[in-house]
Scaffold this motif. Structure first.
Motif, PDB file in Angstrom:
ATOM      1  N   LYS A  31      61.982 -42.413  20.249  1.00  0.00           N
ATOM      2  CA  LYS A  31      60.781 -42.496  19.437  1.00  0.00           C
ATOM      3  C   LYS A  31      60.929 -41.586  18.224  1.00  0.00           C
ATOM      4  N   LEU A  32      60.119 -41.853  17.233  1.00  0.00           N
ATOM      5  CA  LEU A  32      60.083 -41.046  16.025  1.00  0.00           C
ATOM      6  C   LEU A  32      58.687 -40.460  15.889  1.00  0.00           C
ATOM      7  N   ILE A  33      58.608 -39.156  15.784  1.00  0.00           N
ATOM      8  CA  ILE A  33      57.323 -38.488  15.580  1.00  0.00           C
ATOM      9  C   ILE A  33      57.285 -38.026  14.130  1.00  0.00           C
ATOM     10  N   ILE A  34      56.330 -38.588  13.394  1.00  0.00           N
ATOM     11  CA  ILE A  34      56.204 -38.325  11.966  1.00  0.00           C
ATOM     12  C   ILE A  34      55.168 -37.231  11.749  1.00  0.00           C
ATOM     13  N   LYS A  35      55.574 -36.185  11.022  1.00  0.00           N
ATOM     14  CA  LYS A  35      54.651 -35.106  10.654  1.00  0.00           C
ATOM     15  C   LYS A  35      54.575 -35.049   9.139  1.00  0.00           C
ATOM     16  N   LYS A  36      53.349 -34.891   8.632  1.00  0.00           N
ATOM     17  CA  LYS A  36      53.113 -34.872   7.192  1.00  0.00           C
ATOM     18  C   LYS A  36      52.663 -33.486   6.754  1.00  0.00           C
ATOM     19  N   LEU A  37      53.122 -33.060   5.578  1.00  0.00           N
ATOM     20  CA  LEU A  37      52.730 -31.777   5.008  1.00  0.00           C
ATOM     21  C   LEU A  37      51.224 -31.769   4.751  1.00  0.00           C
ATOM     22  N   THR A  38      50.561 -30.700   5.161  1.00  0.00           N
ATOM     23  CA  THR A  38      49.116 -30.572   4.956  1.00  0.00           C
ATOM     24  C   THR A  38      48.849 -29.803   3.668  1.00  0.00           C
ATOM     25  N   GLU A  39      47.573 -29.563   3.395  1.00  0.00           N
ATOM     26  CA  GLU A  39      47.176 -28.779   2.224  1.00  0.00           C
ATOM     27  C   GLU A  39      47.691 -27.345   2.323  1.00  0.00           C
ATOM     28  N   GLN A  40      47.798 -26.828   3.553  1.00  0.00           N
ATOM     29  CA  GLN A  40      48.339 -25.486   3.756  1.00  0.00           C
ATOM     30  C   GLN A  40      49.853 -25.567   3.706  1.00  0.00           C
ATOM     31  N   LYS A  41      50.452 -24.882   2.751  1.00  0.00           N
ATOM     32  CA  LYS A  41      51.901 -24.950   2.573  1.00  0.00           C
ATOM     33  C   LYS A  41      52.625 -24.549   3.850  1.00  0.00           C
ATOM     34  N   GLY A  42      53.575 -25.369   4.244  1.00  0.00           N
ATOM     35  CA  GLY A  42      54.381 -25.082   5.421  1.00  0.00           C
ATOM     36  C   GLY A  42      53.779 -25.562   6.725  1.00  0.00           C
ATOM     37  N   GLN A  43      52.575 -26.138   6.683  1.00  0.00           N
ATOM     38  CA  GLN A  43      51.924 -26.639   7.891  1.00  0.00           C
ATOM     39  C   GLN A  43      52.027 -28.164   7.922  1.00  0.00           C
ATOM     40  N   TYR A  44      52.331 -28.704   9.095  1.00  0.00           N
ATOM     41  CA  TYR A  44      52.503 -30.148   9.248  1.00  0.00           C
ATOM     42  C   TYR A  44      51.625 -30.664  10.369  1.00  0.00           C
ATOM     43  N   ASP A  45      51.050 -31.842  10.166  1.00  0.00           N
ATOM     44  CA  ASP A  45      50.262 -32.524  11.189  1.00  0.00           C
ATOM     45  C   ASP A  45      50.976 -33.799  11.596  1.00  0.00           C
ATOM     46  N   ALA A  46      51.020 -34.065  12.905  1.00  0.00           N
ATOM     47  CA  ALA A  46      51.593 -35.320  13.390  1.00  0.00           C
ATOM     48  C   ALA A  46      50.653 -36.448  12.971  1.00  0.00           C
ATOM     49  N   ILE A  47      51.201 -37.453  12.307  1.00  0.00           N
ATOM     50  CA  ILE A  47      50.371 -38.559  11.814  1.00  0.00           C
ATOM     51  C   ILE A  47      50.703 -39.876  12.487  1.00  0.00           C
ATOM     52  N   LYS A  48      51.872 -39.953  13.114  1.00  0.00           N
ATOM     53  CA  LYS A  48      52.287 -41.233  13.657  1.00  0.00           C
ATOM     54  C   LYS A  48      53.415 -41.040  14.654  1.00  0.00           C
ATOM     55  N   GLU A  49      53.422 -41.893  15.684  1.00  0.00           N
ATOM     56  CA  GLU A  49      54.525 -41.930  16.636  1.00  0.00           C
ATOM     57  C   GLU A  49      55.046 -43.361  16.674  1.00  0.00           C
ATOM     58  N   ILE A  50      56.335 -43.507  16.402  1.00  0.00           N
ATOM     59  CA  ILE A  50      56.939 -44.836  16.364  1.00  0.00           C
ATOM     60  C   ILE A  50      57.764 -45.048  17.625  1.00  0.00           C
ATOM     61  N   THR A  51      57.454 -46.127  18.333  1.00  0.00           N
ATOM     62  CA  THR A  51      58.224 -46.474  19.534  1.00  0.00           C
ATOM     63  C   THR A  51      58.838 -47.867  19.424  1.00  0.00           C
ATOM     64  N   ASP A  52      58.534 -48.577  18.342  1.00  0.00           N
ATOM     65  CA  ASP A  52      59.083 -49.909  18.124  1.00  0.00           C
ATOM     66  C   ASP A  52      60.600 -49.803  17.920  1.00  0.00           C
ATOM     67  N   LYS A  53      61.358 -50.449  18.791  1.00  0.00           N
ATOM     68  CA  LYS A  53      62.823 -50.336  18.770  1.00  0.00           C
ATOM     69  C   LYS A  53      63.426 -50.813  17.458  1.00  0.00           C
ATOM     70  N   GLU A  54      62.898 -51.878  16.891  1.00  0.00           N
ATOM     71  CA  GLU A  54      63.440 -52.399  15.632  1.00  0.00           C
ATOM     72  C   GLU A  54      63.274 -51.398  14.496  1.00  0.00           C
ATOM     73  N   GLU A  55      62.100 -50.778  14.417  1.00  0.00           N
ATOM     74  CA  GLU A  55      61.868 -49.779  13.372  1.00  0.00           C
ATOM     75  C   GLU A  55      62.774 -48.567  13.571  1.00  0.00           C
TER      76      GLU A  55
END
Length: 129
Positions: A31-55
């Motif tokens: 799986k791929l766990i996507i984290k995006k940069l937040t307004e606070q520099k250096g802080q990341y929030d998980a926004i998406k988890e990808i489990t689709d094998k093709e992706e």
């Protein structure tokens, strides 16, 4: 006929010589766990988890086929992190730079691969960013 074969052989030889030899060997993950940069520099929030094998396969195929080099210095925080291993920057010319943390290598993806990767990460088109 011999002449055509001769030119084709030389052409294929040149392509193989000029081809990128700086590829990396990556293991495909579950799986791929996507984290995006937040307004606070250096802080990341998980926004998406990808489990689709093709992706997932597409993501790793793009990375495996990229031409990697030693890390260039980055003066800003990555826009995204994937599995806490892959730092992703969106450049001003709508391309994606990827850095693999474990092996300190990075690459600037071609436009088409950048578009595909961005859509996997965000479900949006990079041209709309």
């Amino acid at each position: 006929m011999k002449r055509r074969f001769y030119f084709l052989s030389i052409f294929l030889l040149l392509i193989s010589i000029l081809r990128c030899n700086n590829q990396v060997n990556l293991k495909t993950e579950e799986k791929l766990i996507i984290k995006k940069l937040t307004e606070q520099k250096g802080q990341y929030d998980a926004i998406k988890e990808i489990t689709d094998k093709e992706e997932i396969i597409t993501f790793f195929t793009i990375l495996k086929n990229a031409c990697w080099k030693k890390v260039s210095d980055k003066s800003r925080y990555p826009d995204f992190y994937i599995n806490d291993k892959y730092a992703i920057w969106i450049t001003s010319n709508k391309r994606i730079r990827v850095k693999i943390e474990d092996i300190s290598k990075d690459t600037l993806l071609p436009e088409n691969d950048s578009n595909i990767l961005y859509e996997i990460i965000t479900d949006e088109k990079l041209s709309e960013k």
